[in-house]
Design a protein around this motif. Structure first.
Motif, PDB file in Angstrom:
ATOM      1  N   LEU A  67       0.823  -1.212   0.000  1.00 33.07           N
ATOM      2  CA  LEU A  67       0.000   0.000   0.000  1.00 33.07           C
ATOM      3  C   LEU A  67       0.858   1.264   0.000  1.00 33.07           C
ATOM      4  CD1 LEU A  67      -2.799  -1.121   2.465  1.00 33.07           C
ATOM      5  CD2 LEU A  67      -2.972  -0.868  -0.023  1.00 33.07           C
ATOM      6  N   LEU A  68       1.932   1.252   0.767  1.00 32.72           N
ATOM      7  CA  LEU A  68       2.811   2.421   0.822  1.00 32.72           C
ATOM      8  C   LEU A  68       3.525   2.630  -0.508  1.00 32.72           C
ATOM      9  CD1 LEU A  68       4.035   4.691   2.578  1.00 32.72           C
ATOM     10  CD2 LEU A  68       5.823   3.074   3.228  1.00 32.72           C
ATOM     11  N   LEU A  69       4.076   1.555  -1.058  1.00 28.31           N
ATOM     12  CA  LEU A  69       4.853   1.667  -2.291  1.00 28.31           C
ATOM     13  C   LEU A  69       3.998   1.985  -3.523  1.00 28.31           C
ATOM     14  CD1 LEU A  69       7.399  -1.230  -1.719  1.00 28.31           C
ATOM     15  CD2 LEU A  69       7.841   1.235  -1.576  1.00 28.31           C
ATOM     16  N   THR A  70       2.740   1.588  -3.499  1.00 26.27           N
ATOM     17  CA  THR A  70       1.869   1.866  -4.653  1.00 26.27           C
ATOM     18  C   THR A  70       1.112   3.183  -4.504  1.00 26.27           C
ATOM     19  OG1 THR A  70       0.066   0.551  -3.704  1.00 26.27           O
ATOM     20  CG2 THR A  70       1.577  -0.568  -5.256  1.00 26.27           C
ATOM     21  N   GLY A  71       1.300   3.857  -3.380  1.00 26.24           N
ATOM     22  CA  GLY A  71       0.689   5.165  -3.191  1.00 26.24           C
ATOM     23  C   GLY A  71      -0.769   5.149  -2.786  1.00 26.24           C
ATOM     24  N   HIS A  72      -1.276   4.037  -2.349  1.00 23.75           N
ATOM     25  CA  HIS A  72      -2.671   3.943  -1.896  1.00 23.75           C
ATOM     26  C   HIS A  72      -2.751   4.386  -0.437  1.00 23.75           C
ATOM     27  CE1 HIS A  72      -2.792   1.355  -5.462  1.00 23.75           C
ATOM     28  NE2 HIS A  72      -4.041   1.802  -5.553  1.00 23.75           N
ATOM     29  N   ARG A  73      -2.589   5.660  -0.226  1.00 25.46           N
ATOM     30  CA  ARG A  73      -2.411   6.191   1.125  1.00 25.46           C
ATOM     31  C   ARG A  73      -3.689   6.126   1.958  1.00 25.46           C
ATOM     32  NH1 ARG A  73       2.665   7.931   1.796  1.00 25.46           N
ATOM     33  NH2 ARG A  73       2.140   9.226   3.570  1.00 25.46           N
ATOM     34  N   ARG A  74      -4.848   6.343   1.360  1.00 23.51           N
ATOM     35  CA  ARG A  74      -6.092   6.254   2.125  1.00 23.51           C
ATOM     36  C   ARG A  74      -6.308   4.810   2.593  1.00 23.51           C
ATOM     37  NH1 ARG A  74      -9.265   9.518   4.430  1.00 23.51           N
ATOM     38  NH2 ARG A  74     -11.436   9.015   4.691  1.00 23.51           N
ATOM     39  N   ALA A  75      -6.098   3.861   1.688  1.00 24.71           N
ATOM     40  CA  ALA A  75      -6.204   2.455   2.067  1.00 24.71           C
ATOM     41  C   ALA A  75      -5.163   2.104   3.134  1.00 24.71           C
ATOM     42  CB  ALA A  75      -6.034   1.561   0.838  1.00 24.71           C
ATOM     43  N   LEU A  76      -3.969   2.672   3.011  1.00 18.06           N
ATOM     44  CA  LEU A  76      -2.914   2.450   4.018  1.00 18.06           C
ATOM     45  C   LEU A  76      -3.399   2.893   5.392  1.00 18.06           C
ATOM     46  CD1 LEU A  76       0.034   1.778   4.827  1.00 18.06           C
ATOM     47  CD2 LEU A  76       0.617   4.135   4.177  1.00 18.06           C
ATOM     48  N   GLY A  77      -4.034   4.052   5.468  1.00 12.11           N
ATOM     49  CA  GLY A  77      -4.553   4.535   6.749  1.00 12.11           C
ATOM     50  C   GLY A  77      -5.570   3.586   7.355  1.00 12.11           C
ATOM     51  N   TRP A  78      -6.504   3.113   6.539  1.00 11.11           N
ATOM     52  CA  TRP A  78      -7.524   2.181   7.041  1.00 11.11           C
ATOM     53  C   TRP A  78      -6.910   0.852   7.462  1.00 11.11           C
ATOM     54  CZ3 TRP A  78     -11.787   3.727   8.942  1.00 11.11           C
ATOM     55  CH2 TRP A  78     -12.422   4.857   8.445  1.00 11.11           C
ATOM     56  N   VAL A  79      -5.980   0.339   6.661  1.00 15.83           N
ATOM     57  CA  VAL A  79      -5.356  -0.949   7.000  1.00 15.83           C
ATOM     58  C   VAL A  79      -4.513  -0.818   8.267  1.00 15.83           C
ATOM     59  CG1 VAL A  79      -3.743  -2.725   6.194  1.00 15.83           C
ATOM     60  CG2 VAL A  79      -5.484  -1.832   4.649  1.00 15.83           C
ATOM     61  N   LEU A  80      -3.851   0.308   8.457  1.00 15.19           N
ATOM     62  CA  LEU A  80      -3.117   0.519   9.713  1.00 15.19           C
ATOM     63  C   LEU A  80      -4.066   0.441  10.906  1.00 15.19           C
ATOM     64  CD1 LEU A  80      -0.701   3.366   8.610  1.00 15.19           C
ATOM     65  CD2 LEU A  80       0.004   1.194   9.648  1.00 15.19           C
ATOM     66  N   LEU A  81      -5.228   1.074  10.787  1.00 13.57           N
ATOM     67  CA  LEU A  81      -6.193   1.012  11.891  1.00 13.57           C
ATOM     68  C   LEU A  81      -6.631  -0.421  12.162  1.00 13.57           C
ATOM     69  CD1 LEU A  81      -8.439   4.149  11.261  1.00 13.57           C
ATOM     70  CD2 LEU A  81      -6.611   3.860  12.939  1.00 13.57           C
ATOM     71  N   VAL A  82      -6.883  -1.177  11.115  1.00 17.66           N
ATOM     72  CA  VAL A  82      -7.305  -2.577  11.291  1.00 17.66           C
ATOM     73  C   VAL A  82      -6.153  -3.402  11.871  1.00 17.66           C
ATOM     74  CG1 VAL A  82      -8.014  -4.661  10.063  1.00 17.66           C
ATOM     75  CG2 VAL A  82      -9.084  -2.471   9.514  1.00 17.66           C
ATOM     76  N   GLU A  83      -4.943  -3.191  11.353  1.00 18.19           N
ATOM     77  CA  GLU A  83      -3.802  -3.986  11.827  1.00 18.19           C
ATOM     78  C   GLU A  83      -3.406  -3.643  13.258  1.00 18.19           C
ATOM     79  OE1 GLU A  83      -0.438  -4.608   9.341  1.00 18.19           O
ATOM     80  OE2 GLU A  83      -1.643  -5.401   7.700  1.00 18.19           O
ATOM     81  N   ALA A  84      -3.863  -2.521  13.778  1.00 19.85           N
ATOM     82  CA  ALA A  84      -3.613  -2.192  15.184  1.00 19.85           C
ATOM     83  C   ALA A  84      -4.303  -3.188  16.111  1.00 19.85           C
ATOM     84  CB  ALA A  84      -4.070  -0.773  15.490  1.00 19.85           C
ATOM     85  N   LEU A  85      -5.281  -3.911  15.581  1.00 15.27           N
ATOM     86  CA  LEU A  85      -5.951  -4.937  16.390  1.00 15.27           C
ATOM     87  C   LEU A  85      -5.003  -6.083  16.749  1.00 15.27           C
ATOM     88  CD1 LEU A  85      -9.373  -5.058  14.524  1.00 15.27           C
ATOM     89  CD2 LEU A  85      -8.910  -4.094  16.796  1.00 15.27           C
TER      90      LEU A  85
END
Length: 138
Positions: A67-85
């Motif tokens: 997600l970071l390398l492909t520039g999908h920053r909004r998706a990166l933010g959401w996935v970070l929140l989910v992965e915090a679980l």
């Protein structure tokens, strides 16, 4: 420094950290596992579960990397929140099984909080700013 650069540094640091932890569990679970905070070592063939934890951590880091390398920053933010679980679950697991509260909160809880902060900052960076409506002239 812009918010985007700060978020990139935070995300990259988190990715490198989780990849390192994952590789440590895969390559040397016997030396890495005692730092997890649980009071006892798995008995029998329980060491295989430590390698599973390592693989889980590596995959989490790779998903974030894509997600970071492909520039999908909004998706990166959401996935970070989910992965915090994941670190939050690790924290509750350590506490539920009589492990070290210091490690539970100081390692897993702090990690979860940092991942949430990074996710929220990334979402803030990517939110769409809309202009206020201009009143019609009569």
């Amino acid at each position: 420094m812009s918010l985007k650069k700060i978020n990139t540094v935070l995300a990259a640091a988190g990715i490198l950290f989780i990849l390192y932890i994952g590789m440590s569990y895969v390559l040397t679970p016997e030396t890495t596992a005692p730092g997890f905070g649980l009071p006892s070592w798995p008995s029998g063939d329980g060491g295989g579960f430590l390698i599973l934890k390592g693989i889980r951590d590596i995959v989490s880091g790779l998903v974030l990397s894509v997600l970071l390398l492909t520039g999908h920053r909004r998706a990166l933010g959401w996935v970070l929140l989910v992965e915090a679980l994941t670190p939050f679950g690790d924290m509750t697991n350590v506490l539920a099984h009589g492990g070290s509260a210091t490690v539970a909160f100081g390692v897993h809880g702090l990690t979860a909080a940092l991942v949430v902060i990074t996710g929220l900052l990334t979402l803030r960076e990517t939110r769409k700013v809309t202009a206020a409506p201009v009143p019609a002239l009569r």
